[in-house]
Design an enzyme around this catalytic site. Sequence first.
Site, PDB file in Angstrom:
ATOM      1  CE  LYS A   1      40.891  49.891  69.687  1.00 57.81           C
ATOM      2  NZ  LYS A   1      42.023  49.046  69.333  1.00 57.81           N
TER       3      LYS A   1
ATOM      4  CE1 TYR B   1      43.467  51.950  72.242  1.00 55.93           C
ATOM      5  CE2 TYR B   1      45.702  52.002  71.748  1.00 55.93           C
ATOM      6  CZ  TYR B   1      44.702  51.516  71.689  1.00 55.93           C
ATOM      7  OH  TYR B   1      44.536  50.306  70.377  1.00 55.93           O
TER       8      TYR B   1
HETATM    9  N1  GLN Z   1      47.000  47.888  71.774  1.00 58.01           N
HETATM   10  C1  GLN Z   1      46.934  47.358  70.419  1.00 58.01           C
HETATM   11  C2  GLN Z   1      47.363  48.270  69.708  1.00 58.01           C
HETATM   12  O1  GLN Z   1      46.965  49.443  69.782  1.00 58.01           O
HETATM   13  C3  GLN Z   1      45.515  47.037  70.445  1.00 58.01           C
HETATM   14  C4  GLN Z   1      45.204  46.495  68.873  1.00 58.01           C
HETATM   15  C5  GLN Z   1      44.345  45.318  69.016  1.00 58.01           C
HETATM   16  O2  GLN Z   1      43.918  44.547  69.779  1.00 58.01           O
HETATM   17  N2  GLN Z   1      43.738  45.101  67.621  1.00 58.01           N
HETATM   18  O3  GLN Z   1      47.827  48.239  68.557  1.00 58.01           O
END
Ligand code: GLN
Length: 321
Positions: A81, A202
């Site tokens: 992110k 994503y």
């Molecule tokens: N790929 C994970 C999700 O979308 C990422 C979440 C995370 O690392 N907190 O749930």
Amino acid sequence: MNDTFLENRASKPTKDELRNVFAEAYRLGLEAAPEGRVADYIPELAKADPGAFGIYMLDGNGESISFGDVSTRFSIQSVAKVIILAVALKYRGFDETFSHVMMEPSGDSFNSILKLDLRSNLPFNPMINAGAIQTVSLLADEFGFDDLMGFARELCMDPNIVLDEAVYNSEHDTGDRNRAIVYLLKSKGVLMADPEKTVDLYFKLCSLSVNARSLAALGLVISNGGVNPFTGRNWIEPDHVRTIKSLMFTCGMYDFSGQFGVKVGVPGKSGVGGGMVCAARGPMGIGLYGPSLDPYGNSIAAVKAMEHLSEKLNLHVFDYL
Ligand code: GLN
């Protein structure tokens, strides 16, 4: 607190002193690991060793200190992110980016859908799933996965970052909550690209394989004002770095961000793969890997280790105002 390396201390900690502080942080983290649980809502993540822990520090002179499991590759998950936001700021700019996502801590879990539906049309911030998915939609028509992986390789100074296919397939097969988020965004008329294309990108970005060193390098670039100190390349504009650090500080640990801010006080970002990046002053990047998580989804060993480092090295941002 008299054994901390205070800002006004005449001399900086010696390399040996620094090493000892990191050794103790590693020991404390390792000790805390059994108190957490490995994520299993993405089945592939459940295969990680719950006792694993590694910590890697990289400074602006290229000096490093590392302990434990620093070569194991794991999926970057939500640490992506930070990269997604850096790319959006670079190619869309501040005003455009934040006309599509807000900059408020949500106080909810990382994958919550509640406030997005009830209180707002735009996701609360780019550090939670809804906000990151929305930010990906700003980029999805211009950049493909390979472009974005290239940016991740550059920011993490790690040409060996690849897609972890097993994690990607696992996320793809079980990512219904993220699909719910992307379709909710579409239903509100705010999503900027095709929902399937967006959520797939994503998933892939969450599945980039990194190690503790890659995250330390990412932390170093952020802590060094967006400049890679070894090549001199200014990847992130200074005012974008300020924005990224602010959002890491206020939102990087989801609904634990307030506690992390008070106790550690370093801009950081965690992921459910067990990774954590911290951008400490120095400049100093700290990358941690410990797949046993606390109930919020943060590496329990990494949080413990960072508490120790912050106290002993006076890393809290409000200690040096
Ligand atoms: N790929 C994970 C999700 O979308 C990422 C979440 C995370 O690392 N907190 O749930």
